[in-house]
Design a protein around this motif. Structure first.
Motif, PDB file in Angstrom:
ATOM      1  N   ARG A  19       0.831  -1.205   0.000  1.00  0.00           N
ATOM      2  CA  ARG A  19       0.000   0.000   0.000  1.00  0.00           C
ATOM      3  C   ARG A  19       0.866   1.255   0.000  1.00  0.00           C
ATOM      4  NH1 ARG A  19      -3.368  -3.160   3.448  1.00  0.00           N
ATOM      5  NH2 ARG A  19      -2.424  -2.245   5.323  1.00  0.00           N
ATOM      6  N   SER A  20       1.995   1.194   0.698  1.00  0.00           N
ATOM      7  CA  SER A  20       2.925   2.327   0.696  1.00  0.00           C
ATOM      8  C   SER A  20       3.507   2.529  -0.699  1.00  0.00           C
ATOM      9  CB  SER A  20       4.047   2.093   1.709  1.00  0.00           C
ATOM     10  OG  SER A  20       3.537   2.015   3.020  1.00  0.00           O
ATOM     11  N   ILE A  21       3.858   1.436  -1.361  1.00  0.00           N
ATOM     12  CA  ILE A  21       4.401   1.521  -2.717  1.00  0.00           C
ATOM     13  C   ILE A  21       3.367   2.125  -3.662  1.00  0.00           C
ATOM     14  CG2 ILE A  21       5.069   0.108  -4.712  1.00  0.00           C
ATOM     15  CD1 ILE A  21       6.563  -1.718  -2.704  1.00  0.00           C
ATOM     16  N   GLU A  22       2.117   1.688  -3.538  1.00  0.00           N
ATOM     17  CA  GLU A  22       1.066   2.229  -4.418  1.00  0.00           C
ATOM     18  C   GLU A  22       0.889   3.730  -4.218  1.00  0.00           C
ATOM     19  OE1 GLU A  22      -2.234  -0.184  -3.398  1.00  0.00           O
ATOM     20  OE2 GLU A  22      -1.533  -1.938  -4.538  1.00  0.00           O
ATOM     21  N   GLU A  23       0.996   4.185  -2.983  1.00  0.00           N
ATOM     22  CA  GLU A  23       0.891   5.624  -2.735  1.00  0.00           C
ATOM     23  C   GLU A  23       2.074   6.366  -3.353  1.00  0.00           C
ATOM     24  OE1 GLU A  23      -0.182   9.341  -1.710  1.00  0.00           O
ATOM     25  OE2 GLU A  23      -1.450   7.545  -1.583  1.00  0.00           O
ATOM     26  N   ALA A  40      14.866  -3.025  -4.357  1.00  0.00           N
ATOM     27  CA  ALA A  40      13.614  -3.613  -4.851  1.00  0.00           C
ATOM     28  C   ALA A  40      12.453  -2.632  -4.725  1.00  0.00           C
ATOM     29  CB  ALA A  40      13.307  -4.903  -4.093  1.00  0.00           C
ATOM     30  N   VAL A  41      12.392  -1.925  -3.609  1.00  0.00           N
ATOM     31  CA  VAL A  41      11.340  -0.923  -3.418  1.00  0.00           C
ATOM     32  C   VAL A  41      11.456   0.172  -4.471  1.00  0.00           C
ATOM     33  CG1 VAL A  41      10.548   0.943  -1.898  1.00  0.00           C
ATOM     34  CG2 VAL A  41      10.952  -1.352  -0.971  1.00  0.00           C
ATOM     35  N   ALA A  42      12.669   0.633  -4.720  1.00  0.00           N
ATOM     36  CA  ALA A  42      12.875   1.696  -5.704  1.00  0.00           C
ATOM     37  C   ALA A  42      12.348   1.276  -7.071  1.00  0.00           C
ATOM     38  CB  ALA A  42      14.361   2.044  -5.797  1.00  0.00           C
ATOM     39  N   LEU A  43      12.633   0.047  -7.478  1.00  0.00           N
ATOM     40  CA  LEU A  43      12.180  -0.412  -8.786  1.00  0.00           C
ATOM     41  C   LEU A  43      10.671  -0.635  -8.825  1.00  0.00           C
ATOM     42  CD1 LEU A  43      15.024  -2.862  -9.865  1.00  0.00           C
ATOM     43  CD2 LEU A  43      14.824  -0.399 -10.199  1.00  0.00           C
ATOM     44  N   SER A  44      10.109  -1.086  -7.714  1.00  0.00           N
ATOM     45  CA  SER A  44       8.665  -1.304  -7.661  1.00  0.00           C
ATOM     46  C   SER A  44       7.907   0.016  -7.787  1.00  0.00           C
ATOM     47  CB  SER A  44       8.277  -2.012  -6.360  1.00  0.00           C
ATOM     48  OG  SER A  44       8.839  -3.307  -6.322  1.00  0.00           O
ATOM     49  N   VAL A  45       8.430   1.069  -7.176  1.00  0.00           N
ATOM     50  CA  VAL A  45       7.803   2.381  -7.310  1.00  0.00           C
ATOM     51  C   VAL A  45       8.013   2.915  -8.730  1.00  0.00           C
ATOM     52  CG1 VAL A  45       7.777   4.772  -6.497  1.00  0.00           C
ATOM     53  CG2 VAL A  45       8.063   2.891  -4.857  1.00  0.00           C
ATOM     54  N   ALA A  46       9.229   2.782  -9.228  1.00  0.00           N
ATOM     55  CA  ALA A  46       9.549   3.284 -10.570  1.00  0.00           C
ATOM     56  C   ALA A  46       8.691   2.615 -11.643  1.00  0.00           C
ATOM     57  CB  ALA A  46      11.021   3.055 -10.874  1.00  0.00           C
ATOM     58  N   ALA A  47       8.303   1.367 -11.405  1.00  0.00           N
ATOM     59  CA  ALA A  47       7.557   0.595 -12.397  1.00  0.00           C
ATOM     60  C   ALA A  47       6.263   1.264 -12.828  1.00  0.00           C
ATOM     61  CB  ALA A  47       7.256  -0.793 -11.849  1.00  0.00           C
ATOM     62  N   GLN A  48       5.615   1.978 -11.906  1.00  0.00           N
ATOM     63  CA  GLN A  48       4.340   2.622 -12.239  1.00  0.00           C
ATOM     64  C   GLN A  48       4.289   4.049 -11.702  1.00  0.00           C
ATOM     65  OE1 GLN A  48       0.709   0.014 -12.178  1.00  0.00           O
ATOM     66  NE2 GLN A  48       2.020  -1.308 -10.944  1.00  0.00           N
TER      67      GLN A  48
END
Length: 281
Positions: free
Chosen positions: A32-36, A62-70
């Motif tokens: 949920r934090s990543i989606e925000e 991994a978090v950086a790339l997950s956020v960057a993805a969208q």
């Protein structure tokens, strides 16, 4: 008065959300934090992600790339991708990371933001020993137009994992409309798969290609216990030979008291499509 839950993440700063995403990486709260964060596209956020992508901590990468993805921002009231070229570079860099969590995040991101330069790496990862990696590759390849991606999906449609075969078959049959003997052969093979979702995706994929060889098989599957796959396939085929079995199915379903509204909606759509096709003859 009905109380509406407030999204507390909206009031939290970037740093706090990034820490929470890293700490709860495998938990819903972390995602949920990543989606925000994905909705906070800006050059300052991009700079922060680029810095995290070079962190010695694999979870931070991994978090950086997950956020960057969208990564997105609102433009004229619409959510639009932000910094696609820059985020694609981060994702491509992540494909060579030594940690599998980071590589999976990169693969997932390159499904959302496809880049032709990633195809060779994705195909190599299609034989990875971890089925989660192979599943992520199957999902990502469905977004690629390159011919090599089709070959990768065909190979993954025979994977030992049911979920990998399911996504690869869905990618071949529904996400793409290429129609080649190789694709049809892969879909026909999976009509007899041990997994019902794989069988269903193969059926729909062939129906979307108007493969008349599946008409009799589809007739046999039109029972009150049939899934939406069969009804979707009937809509796609729109073959008048299916109308009578669909009418029989309607009567049997009424006798059994089937209550699934969406199922009934799809059945009516199938009958309409096959009935309309019959009127053309």
């Amino acid at each position: 008065m009905k109380r509406i839950a407030r999204n507390r993440n909206r009031s939290r700063g970037h740093a706090r959300l990034l820490r929470r995403a890293a700490r709860d990486w495998h938990a819903p709260r972390g995602w949920r934090s990543i989606e925000e964060l994905q909705r906070r596209g800006s050059f300052s956020m991009l700079a922060r992600l680029a810095s995290l992508a070079d962190s010695p901590n694999a979870r931070h990468r991994a978090v950086a790339l997950s956020v960057a993805a969208q990564l997105m921002r609102r433009v004229d009231g619409e959510w639009t991708p932000f910094a696609e070229d820059e985020t694609q570079r981060l994702l491509l860099q992540g494909l060579s990371d030594p940690h599998p969590d980071v590589v999976r995040a990169a693969v997932a991101g390159l499904g959302h933001r496809p880049h032709g330069a990633s195809v060779d790496a994705l195909l190599r990862l299609a034989t990875h020993r971890d089925e989660r990696m192979r599943w992520q590759v199957a999902v990502a390849l469905g977004s690629y137009e390159e011919p090599e991606a089709i070959a990768g999906l065909i190979a993954l449609s025979t994977d030992p994992s049911d979920e990998v075969r399911d996504w690869a078959t869905f990618g071949l049959g529904t996400l793409r409309m290429d129609d080649t003997p190789e694709i049809r052969a892969a879909l026909r093979r999976n009509l007899d798969d041990i997994d019902e979702d794989v069988r269903g995706e193969a059926l729909v994929g062939l129906a979307r290609r108007h493969d008349e060889g599946i008409v009799e098989r589809l007739m046999a599957r039109l029972t009150p216990d049939c899934h939406l796959y069969e009804l979707d396939a009937a809509v796609a085929l729109a073959d008048p030979r299916l109308l009578a079995p669909l009418q029989t199915l309607e009567a049997l379903a009424r006798e059994r008291g089937v209550r699934d509204d969406y199922w009934w909606e799809e059945l009516r759509a199938a009958m309409a499509a096959c009935g309309a096709a019959g009127s053309d003859f």
